[in-house]
Design a protein around this motif. Structure first.
Motif, PDB file in Angstrom:
ATOM      1  N   THR A  14      45.802 -60.941  50.475  1.00 32.02           N
ATOM      2  CA  THR A  14      45.645 -60.198  51.724  1.00 32.02           C
ATOM      3  C   THR A  14      46.968 -60.183  52.472  1.00 32.02           C
ATOM      4  O   THR A  14      47.377 -61.201  53.049  1.00 32.02           O
ATOM      5  CB  THR A  14      44.563 -60.847  52.615  1.00 32.02           C
ATOM      6  N   PRO A  15      47.691 -59.075  52.450  1.00 35.91           N
ATOM      7  CA  PRO A  15      49.022 -59.041  53.078  1.00 35.91           C
ATOM      8  C   PRO A  15      48.927 -59.293  54.579  1.00 35.91           C
ATOM      9  O   PRO A  15      47.938 -58.925  55.218  1.00 35.91           O
ATOM     10  CB  PRO A  15      49.506 -57.602  52.802  1.00 35.91           C
ATOM     11  N   PRO A  16      49.922 -59.935  55.162  1.00 37.09           N
ATOM     12  CA  PRO A  16      49.929 -60.118  56.619  1.00 37.09           C
ATOM     13  C   PRO A  16      50.010 -58.764  57.323  1.00 37.09           C
ATOM     14  O   PRO A  16      50.532 -57.785  56.774  1.00 37.09           O
ATOM     15  CB  PRO A  16      51.191 -60.956  56.857  1.00 37.09           C
ATOM     16  N   THR A  17      49.490 -58.709  58.515  1.00 35.98           N
ATOM     17  CA  THR A  17      49.426 -57.427  59.241  1.00 35.98           C
ATOM     18  C   THR A  17      50.806 -56.852  59.519  1.00 35.98           C
ATOM     19  O   THR A  17      50.958 -55.637  59.693  1.00 35.98           O
ATOM     20  CB  THR A  17      48.673 -57.610  60.570  1.00 35.98           C
ATOM     21  N   TYR A  69      58.553 -61.838  53.987  1.00 28.42           N
ATOM     22  CA  TYR A  69      57.332 -61.754  53.178  1.00 28.42           C
ATOM     23  C   TYR A  69      57.441 -62.647  51.941  1.00 28.42           C
ATOM     24  O   TYR A  69      56.467 -63.317  51.570  1.00 28.42           O
ATOM     25  CB  TYR A  69      57.053 -60.312  52.756  1.00 28.42           C
ATOM     26  N   ALA A  70      58.599 -62.657  51.295  1.00 33.06           N
ATOM     27  CA  ALA A  70      58.785 -63.528  50.129  1.00 33.06           C
ATOM     28  C   ALA A  70      58.525 -64.985  50.512  1.00 33.06           C
ATOM     29  O   ALA A  70      57.888 -65.742  49.771  1.00 33.06           O
ATOM     30  CB  ALA A  70      60.190 -63.365  49.554  1.00 33.06           C
ATOM     31  N   GLY A  71      59.016 -65.388  51.678  1.00 27.82           N
ATOM     32  CA  GLY A  71      58.783 -66.748  52.159  1.00 27.82           C
ATOM     33  C   GLY A  71      57.322 -67.000  52.467  1.00 27.82           C
ATOM     34  O   GLY A  71      56.788 -68.077  52.174  1.00 27.82           O
ATOM     35  N   TRP A  72      56.665 -66.008  53.077  1.00 23.80           N
ATOM     36  CA  TRP A  72      55.231 -66.137  53.376  1.00 23.80           C
ATOM     37  C   TRP A  72      54.442 -66.327  52.089  1.00 23.80           C
ATOM     38  O   TRP A  72      53.575 -67.206  52.011  1.00 23.80           O
ATOM     39  CB  TRP A  72      54.759 -64.884  54.108  1.00 23.80           C
TER      40      TRP A  72
END
Length: 402
Positions: free
Chosen positions: A100-103, A256-259
């Motif tokens: 589920t990608p972050p908003t 995003y890569a870090g998330w």
């Protein structure tokens, strides 16, 4: 009054408040106070003792039956939880989270960042290898897991090939789509980090009072900044000046890569200045360079002598050795070179060559679509060639790909 547990590696709050002409200049440039507030200091301390809670929770389940449960994890990773022989709540919970990608995720910025990364060509590899990685070795906190897992004795070219393979995977177009290699290899590396953390935290050899938790939140965040903020500083020094859109997209990509790698959002940066502040804190969260710095630095420096050049093998190996040393010397002081066990040269000649070349090519590309397209195409080709040289005969790297 509550007693706060602080790893020995972290300086006192009072020491981190020091102010001199260097901090004043950096604060002026970054338009912020570099010294942490007490709340920030407590967050930093906590980050040094915190791992990746979702992955660590899943790993606890995996270790209850390592052989069978790891097999189920790999089925879920590479084929999807729908392909499991029966529902497994632990796996569903984890993959629901990472799928589920972050908003805040912006796919256009992700695409722009990949194009920018490809256009950097060999420059990105030089900066990541000869600046980011070498600087990391100066801070022993990063080196401890390598020592205790035996990776210190692994050939530098294999360590480099594994990292470069992951970087190549995530900088392909649409790399982070669910079953593409960028996504699966990132989750696999995240799993390996948790596995190392699990075993080292239980090991008598791990000194938690000094180092905190292995591969903790702060150290992971600083590794992420090495791939993003440090690279941006490095390519500028070599004559490539990204515009605001490129910088914004590039930082977004690495956020995003870090998330996806399991770094808490509070340690993921949106602006370069946020990364500079965390880099400043790093000097207070690591002791001085030690023998591990020299061992890893000199090992990396000698990596070119293992490269599988086809023609003029010895000449090319010696030339590559000098080229990489030149770039490291361009960025680091004489003292830091000594701490890494590196041989200084009379002049950082190759770095100045790249600087002149890049100013000519990348300035010209801003006015020529054909030249820009050529840099894009040839840049990616050279990046993959660099991976081939690191890989050599190590066709079997970490088993992150199926």
């Amino acid at each position: 009054m509550q007693t706060i547990s602080i790893p020995h590696r972290l300086a006192s709050f009072k020491k981190m408040q020091q102010n001199n002409w260097k901090t004043q200049i950096l604060s002026f440039i970054s338009k912020q106070k570099l010294q942490p507030s007490y709340e920030e200091y407590l967050s930093l301390n906590q980050a040094l003792q915190k791992g990746d809670e979702p992955m660590d929770h899943l790993l606890t389940w995996i270790m209850k039956n390592p052989k069978e449960h790891r097999k189920y994890f790999e089925i879920a990773l590479y084929q999807g939880v729908e392909q499991l022989p029966h529902p497994i709540p632990e796996l569903k919970q984890f993959f629901d989270l990472v799928e589920t990608p972050p908003t805040w995720l912006d796919q256009q910025k992700m695409q722009n960042a990949v194009q920018f990364s490809n256009r950097l060509g060999i420059n990105s590899g030089f900066i990541l290898r000869d600046l980011s990685l070498m600087i990391g070795y100066l801070y022993p906190g990063f080196n401890q897991p390598l020592i205790l897992t035996g990776a210190l004795n692994k050939q530098a070219n294999k360590r480099l090939a594994e990292t470069t393979k992951w970087w190549i995977d995530i900088t392909e177009p649409n790399a982070f789509e669910r079953f593409n290699k960028g996504f699966t290899s990132t989750i696999y590396v995240r799993f390996i980090h948790s596995l190392v953390r699990y075993h080292l935290a239980k090991s008598e050899k791990w000194d938690s009072e000094t180092w905190g938790l292995p591969i903790n939140q702060y150290d992971q965040a600083m590794t992420n900044i090495a791939f993003s903020g440090v690279l941006l500083l490095g390519v500028r020094a070599l004559g490539i000046i990204p515009d605001k859109q490129e910088v914004d997209s590039f930082l977004h990509f690495w956020k995003y890569a870090g998330w996806l790698m399991g770094i808490d959002e509070q340690w993921l940066v949106n602006k370069e200045s946020e990364g500079w502040k965390l880099l400043y804190w790093m000097t207070f969260a690591h002791p001085n360079p030690d023998e591990t710095s020299m061992a890893l630095g000199s090992s990396l420096a000698k990596e070119p002598f293992d490269r599988p050049y086809i023609h003029f093998k010895e000449l090319n190996r010696k030339l590559a050795y000098r080229q990489h040393l030149s770039i490291t010397q361009f960025f680091l002081s004489r003292k830091k070179m000594q701490n890494l066990g590196l041989e200084r040269q009379s002049v950082a000649w190759f770095a100045y060559y790249l600087l002149a070349r890049n100013v000519l090519l990348y300035t010209g590309a801003k006015h020529s679509q054909k030249l820009d397209a050529l840099l894009q195409k040839n840049g990616r080709r050279m990046q993959k060639l660099g991976f081939t040289l690191y890989q050599g005969e190590n066709t079997q790297l970490a088993s992150m790909h199926q």
